[in-house]
Scaffold this motif. Structure first.
Motif, short mmCIF file in Angstrom:
data_model
loop_
_atom_site.label_atom_id
_atom_site.label_comp_id
_atom_site.label_asym_id
_atom_site.label_seq_id
_atom_site.Cartn_x
_atom_site.Cartn_y
_atom_site.Cartn_z
N SER A 21 0.86 -1.19 0.00
CA SER A 21 0.00 0.00 0.00
C SER A 21 0.89 1.24 0.00
O SER A 21 1.81 1.35 0.82
N THR A 22 0.63 2.18 -0.90
CA THR A 22 1.45 3.40 -0.94
C THR A 22 1.26 4.19 0.35
O THR A 22 2.16 4.89 0.79
N GLN A 45 -0.91 -2.29 -6.17
CA GLN A 45 -0.89 -2.47 -4.73
C GLN A 45 -1.49 -3.85 -4.42
O GLN A 45 -2.56 -4.19 -4.94
N ARG A 49 -5.63 -0.08 0.70
CA ARG A 49 -6.60 0.09 1.78
C ARG A 49 -7.55 1.24 1.49
O ARG A 49 -7.15 2.27 0.96
N GLY A 50 -8.82 1.06 1.86
CA GLY A 50 -9.81 2.12 1.73
C GLY A 50 -10.22 2.61 3.11
O GLY A 50 -9.67 2.17 4.12
N ARG A 51 -11.17 3.52 3.14
CA ARG A 51 -11.68 4.01 4.43
C ARG A 51 -12.45 2.91 5.15
O ARG A 51 -12.90 1.96 4.53
N LYS A 116 -18.29 5.78 -8.48
CA LYS A 116 -17.03 6.22 -7.87
C LYS A 116 -15.84 5.98 -8.79
O LYS A 116 -15.63 4.88 -9.29
C1 BTN Z 1 -11.74 5.01 -0.01
O1 BTN Z 1 -12.49 5.44 -0.88
O2 BTN Z 1 -12.16 4.23 0.86
C2 BTN Z 1 -10.30 5.43 0.00
C3 BTN Z 1 -9.48 4.69 -1.02
C4 BTN Z 1 -8.03 5.13 -1.03
C5 BTN Z 1 -7.17 4.31 -1.96
C6 BTN Z 1 -5.77 4.87 -2.11
S1 BTN Z 1 -4.84 4.07 -3.38
C7 BTN Z 1 -3.37 4.86 -2.83
C8 BTN Z 1 -3.42 4.84 -1.32
N1 BTN Z 1 -2.88 3.60 -0.79
C9 BTN Z 1 -3.81 2.85 -0.16
O3 BTN Z 1 -3.62 1.74 0.37
N2 BTN Z 1 -4.99 3.51 -0.19
C10 BTN Z 1 -4.89 4.79 -0.88
#
Ligand code: BTN
Length: 256
Positions: A21-22, A45, A49-51, A116
């Motif tokens: 994950s960045t 990746q 990860r997301g929210r 989205k």
């Molecule tokens: C969301 O909508 O839940 C947030 C998503 C965020 C994704 C980006 S991709 C680059 C960065 N690295 C991650 O692991 N997540 C964010």
């Protein structure tokens, strides 16, 4: 012209082929002292990860998966402001580069044709009551082929490619995002206000004026999204007709 026009943001870009994950890498280099403006980008990746603990699918070469390291002198409670700055910057960049009518679903989703196209994940490192670093992660389905999405994802997600009709230059989008972000971020640092970003978030909001379902842990409320405050919080009118202020932290906002 495909060149970086910023002063600090993106002056150092760390580019990976495959990474978990960045955001995780950016947090690590930030904790080790990386300078403000350092950017981590990956082609793929494996643990995006997301929210709200969600997974973020990040296939190779098709998306923009990047994270910015920032060191603003702010309090932890203000971190959500950075998300609003990033949402404004990404929306302007997508609109200017592609002509696609990107909109913002408060607080952190960029929308194309009701689906989205981008999500933003802001994380921080804090000591006592001050922020030591902020990492803002931006994930954009740029050239992702929507035909490859599973059915349930197709209903809610889209890509820039699907809007434009062909592959777009990820580099051009990234350079525009960094420039728009730097302008709005420096404005915030100098004025201590995100007013300018909030104006953009309002102008392109797909949330305001609509009925939304706000889910906060075990509590769900249906309300009308009315406005954004100067700090970027959402003002809603609940079913009793009262106005309430919603802070983005843990909430999930859905259209109904
Ligand atoms: C969301 O909508 O839940 C947030 C998503 C965020 C994704 C980006 S991709 C680059 C960065 N690295 C991650 O692991 N997540 C964010």
């Amino acid at each position: 012209q495909l060149e970086l026009k910023t002063k600090t943001i993106g002056r150092r870009i760390v580019h990976y082929d495959t990474i978990d994950s960045t955001n995780t890498v950016a947090k690590k280099i930030a904790a080790e002292g990386a300078e403000e403006g350092a950017v981590v980008i990956a082609e793929e990746q494996t643990g995006g990860r997301g929210r709200l603990g969600r997974q973020w699918v990040s296939p190779k070469g098709a998306g923009i998966w990047m994270s910015l390291v920032l060191r603003p002198s702010i309090e932890p409670a203000e971190a959500a402001k950075i998300t609003q700055i990033a949402a404004a910057a990404v929306t302007l960049a997508i609109r200017r580069v592609t002509g696609c009518e990107a909109g913002i679903k408060w607080p952190n989703d960029i929308i194309l044709h009701k689906k989205k196209v981008c999500g933003i994940l802001t994380e921080m490192g804090a000591e006592l009551n001050s922020v030591s670093y902020i990492v803002v992660g931006i994930g954009i389905n740029a050239n992702v082929d929507v035909a490859l999405f599973p059915e349930e994802v197709k209903r809610i997600a889209t890509s820039i490619k699907d809007c434009v009709g062909n592959n777009i230059s990820r580099k051009e989008i990234v350079l525009h995002i960094l420039k728009e972000f730097e302008d709005l971020y420096l404005d915030f640092i100098y004025t201590k206000s995100i007013k300018k970003s909030v104006e953009i978030c309002k102008a392109y909001s797909v949330t305001l004026g609509n009925t939304v379902k706000i889910i906060n842990r075990d509590q769900t409320i249906i309300a009308e999204a009315v406005d954004l405050t100067e700090e970027g919080e959402l003002i809603i009118r609940n079913q009793e007709g009262q106005m309430e202020k919603i802070i983005s932290g843990e909430v999930s906002v859905r259209g109904i």
